[in-house]
Design a protein around this motif. Sequence first.
Motif, PDB file in Angstrom:
ATOM      1  N   LEU A   1     106.943 -62.927  66.280  1.00  0.00           N
ATOM      2  CA  LEU A   1     106.134 -63.386  65.472  1.00  0.00           C
ATOM      3  C   LEU A   1     105.481 -61.436  64.707  1.00  0.00           C
ATOM      4  N   GLU A   2     106.032 -60.605  65.159  1.00  0.00           N
ATOM      5  CA  GLU A   2     105.479 -59.323  64.339  1.00  0.00           C
ATOM      6  C   GLU A   2     106.247 -59.079  63.083  1.00  0.00           C
ATOM      7  N   ARG A   3     107.506 -60.285  63.199  1.00  0.00           N
ATOM      8  CA  ARG A   3     108.074 -60.012  61.878  1.00  0.00           C
ATOM      9  C   ARG A   3     107.986 -61.624  60.798  1.00  0.00           C
ATOM     10  N   LEU A   4     106.951 -62.221  61.532  1.00  0.00           N
ATOM     11  CA  LEU A   4     106.723 -63.343  60.511  1.00  0.00           C
ATOM     12  C   LEU A   4     106.286 -63.369  59.086  1.00  0.00           C
ATOM     13  N   LYS A   5     106.539 -63.569  58.113  1.00  0.00           N
ATOM     14  CA  LYS A   5     105.699 -63.679  56.866  1.00  0.00           C
ATOM     15  C   LYS A   5     105.063 -65.008  56.766  1.00  0.00           C
ATOM     16  N   ALA A   6     103.732 -64.743  56.967  1.00  0.00           N
ATOM     17  CA  ALA A   6     102.795 -66.116  56.686  1.00  0.00           C
ATOM     18  C   ALA A   6     101.724 -66.036  56.437  1.00  0.00           C
ATOM     19  N   ALA A   7     100.799 -66.510  56.064  1.00  0.00           N
ATOM     20  CA  ALA A   7      99.311 -66.222  55.382  1.00  0.00           C
ATOM     21  C   ALA A   7      98.339 -66.308  57.357  1.00  0.00           C
ATOM     22  N   THR A   8      98.266 -67.042  58.025  1.00  0.00           N
ATOM     23  CA  THR A   8      97.956 -67.601  59.807  1.00  0.00           C
ATOM     24  C   THR A   8      99.340 -67.509  60.537  1.00  0.00           C
ATOM     25  N   ILE A   9      99.435 -66.038  61.321  1.00  0.00           N
ATOM     26  CA  ILE A   9     100.108 -66.447  62.302  1.00  0.00           C
ATOM     27  C   ILE A   9      99.119 -66.468  63.928  1.00  0.00           C
ATOM     28  N   MET A  10      99.706 -67.122  64.520  1.00  0.00           N
ATOM     29  CA  MET A  10      98.836 -67.339  65.643  1.00  0.00           C
ATOM     30  C   MET A  10      98.949 -68.616  67.520  1.00  0.00           C
ATOM     31  N   VAL A  11      98.682 -67.812  68.179  1.00  0.00           N
ATOM     32  CA  VAL A  11      99.155 -68.800  69.290  1.00  0.00           C
ATOM     33  C   VAL A  11      98.704 -69.845  69.373  1.00  0.00           C
ATOM     34  N   GLY A  12      98.536 -70.898  69.893  1.00  0.00           N
ATOM     35  CA  GLY A  12      98.019 -71.928  69.290  1.00  0.00           C
ATOM     36  C   GLY A  12      98.562 -73.115  70.181  1.00  0.00           C
ATOM     37  N   ASP A  13      98.159 -74.605  69.669  1.00  0.00           N
ATOM     38  CA  ASP A  13      98.705 -76.118  69.177  1.00  0.00           C
ATOM     39  C   ASP A  13      98.620 -76.680  67.868  1.00  0.00           C
ATOM     40  N   HIS A  14      98.871 -78.105  68.750  1.00  0.00           N
ATOM     41  CA  HIS A  14      99.015 -78.745  67.341  1.00  0.00           C
ATOM     42  C   HIS A  14      97.524 -78.774  66.765  1.00  0.00           C
ATOM     43  N   SER A  15      96.236 -78.952  67.583  1.00  0.00           N
ATOM     44  CA  SER A  15      94.835 -79.572  67.211  1.00  0.00           C
ATOM     45  C   SER A  15      94.244 -78.304  65.972  1.00  0.00           C
ATOM     46  N   ASP A  16      95.240 -76.986  66.161  1.00  0.00           N
ATOM     47  CA  ASP A  16      94.904 -75.733  65.333  1.00  0.00           C
ATOM     48  C   ASP A  16      96.044 -76.048  64.445  1.00  0.00           C
ATOM     49  N   VAL A  17      97.236 -76.458  64.383  1.00  0.00           N
ATOM     50  CA  VAL A  17      97.848 -77.129  63.221  1.00  0.00           C
ATOM     51  C   VAL A  17      97.399 -77.778  61.987  1.00  0.00           C
ATOM     52  N   GLU A  18      96.590 -78.267  62.546  1.00  0.00           N
ATOM     53  CA  GLU A  18      95.450 -80.104  61.803  1.00  0.00           C
ATOM     54  C   GLU A  18      94.850 -78.885  60.649  1.00  0.00           C
ATOM     55  N   THR A  19      94.188 -77.894  61.772  1.00  0.00           N
ATOM     56  CA  THR A  19      93.239 -77.284  61.008  1.00  0.00           C
ATOM     57  C   THR A  19      93.821 -77.062  60.181  1.00  0.00           C
ATOM     58  N   LEU A  20      94.684 -75.534  60.190  1.00  0.00           N
ATOM     59  CA  LEU A  20      95.233 -75.373  59.375  1.00  0.00           C
ATOM     60  C   LEU A  20      95.783 -75.429  58.341  1.00  0.00           C
ATOM     61  N   ALA A  21      96.146 -77.111  58.382  1.00  0.00           N
ATOM     62  CA  ALA A  21      97.241 -77.597  57.038  1.00  0.00           C
ATOM     63  C   ALA A  21      96.554 -78.294  56.457  1.00  0.00           C
ATOM     64  N   ARG A  22      94.982 -78.485  56.510  1.00  0.00           N
ATOM     65  CA  ARG A  22      94.567 -79.400  55.809  1.00  0.00           C
ATOM     66  C   ARG A  22      94.651 -78.983  54.576  1.00  0.00           C
ATOM     67  N   ASP A  23      95.290 -78.665  53.641  1.00  0.00           N
ATOM     68  CA  ASP A  23      95.020 -78.306  52.347  1.00  0.00           C
ATOM     69  C   ASP A  23      97.148 -78.129  52.517  1.00  0.00           C
TER      70      ASP A  23
END
Length: 457
Positions: free
Chosen positions: A350-372
């Motif tokens: 995960l330390e080598r990922l290129k993303a605006a937000t990197i987190m340990v979570g679940d599908h509900s977190d994806v639903e929150t972060l992916a609205r746009d």
Amino acid sequence: MSHIQRFPSAAKAALTNPLKMSQPLGAALAYLGVDRCLPLFHGSQGCTAFGLVLLVRHFREAIPLQTTAMDQVSTILGGYDNLEQAIRTIVERNKPAMIGVATTGVTETKGEDMGGQYTLFRQRNPDMAGTALVFANTPDFAGGFEDGFAAAVTAMVERLVEPSPVRIPTQVNVLAGSHLSPGDVEELRDIIEGFGLSPIMLPDLSLSMSGRQPTDFTATSLGGVTVEQIRAMGASAATIVVGEHMRVAGNALELKTDVPSHFFSRLTGLEATDKLVRLLMELSGKPAPARLRRQREALVDAMLDGHFFYSRKRIAVALEPDLLYAVTGFLTDMGAEVVAAVSPTQSPVLERLKAATIMVGDHSDVETLARDADLIVSNSHGRQGAARIGVPLHRMGLPMFDRLGAGLRVQVGYRGTRELLCDIGNLFLAREMDHEDHDEAGESHGCGGGSCGCNAV
């Protein structure tokens, strides 16, 4: 700048749509890549039932999986008797080449001594020396799917592989990570064999989980790497390790046999595949086959054709850590922006990922972060959240139970990367065409795109 955001346990009372899968399930999948193997969960019947259903729905195949059926009494007093009886029954009825034991939360909470139980079983049952036994500690209250898979592969390496003073120049080991589908393993084998090399894949899901119709019922895995081939891995010229979670198994194999290891974080993408091809050219002393050169040209052309549709697209990805790394790397290579990368467990990759937000979570977190976002990439459990926020879902990983051929998909090598590029690119293209069709329909009605409130669009 990317940053890793982790929710403390107090911040989230419950996972409403979990992304995480358990360690025992990962171990079971690794064992299923061994020919005539029967995975055995050392725990309650419920632990086995849930894992069995998930694997059956994904692969659409009969999955051999047994349990020691621990109850309240055996959990408290110790489960060795259940384990011994289960192994003896399996050997007498099914005669497997190998039994792969994976612990569960029940036995790990009790603190079962698996190494001591293995030694005790061998002492008390010398008549069963012909059946290989592999025990792996896989508590389902810690780690995740990749960790269990890696623990099982490491246990097989430590228990079965035999050092050899002889080296076979054309023999190559491949430790195939859990993020590789049976189709990926088959593609990787074809690439290696194209250089005149003979790969030993551990585990080999391409032979056991790619769909076969046996003439007679068998209670064990049908196909896969044989126990004899695993023992012969010490005579190989090199080991190709695919996935960060397989690094421990690769190190264990190199320590035991002195066979040099070559690590690949991913095999999806042009540069990653080029690195593999260069290694195979060095090991074989042969140039890349014409077929591979044609596939590379086709991938480069597809990247030129498709980068228009990927440019500036905002994508959220939720997958197991190593598959997450492979997919986000490919997407950023194509010019897309990964707005969220969600992993079910913590991992060094995960330390080598290129993303605006990197987190340990679940599908509900994806639903929150992916609205746009323009796209979500995740398994079939992400479909409800994607539908709620109106974002298309590209299914990857495990489980994928609402599409046919989930285990046959290829996303490694030049050919697999091109297929992945076209699959995701077509989703973007279809959405653009839908917008164009709506605009044309509004113009033909004469209302400038439906601004009059009519039903033309």
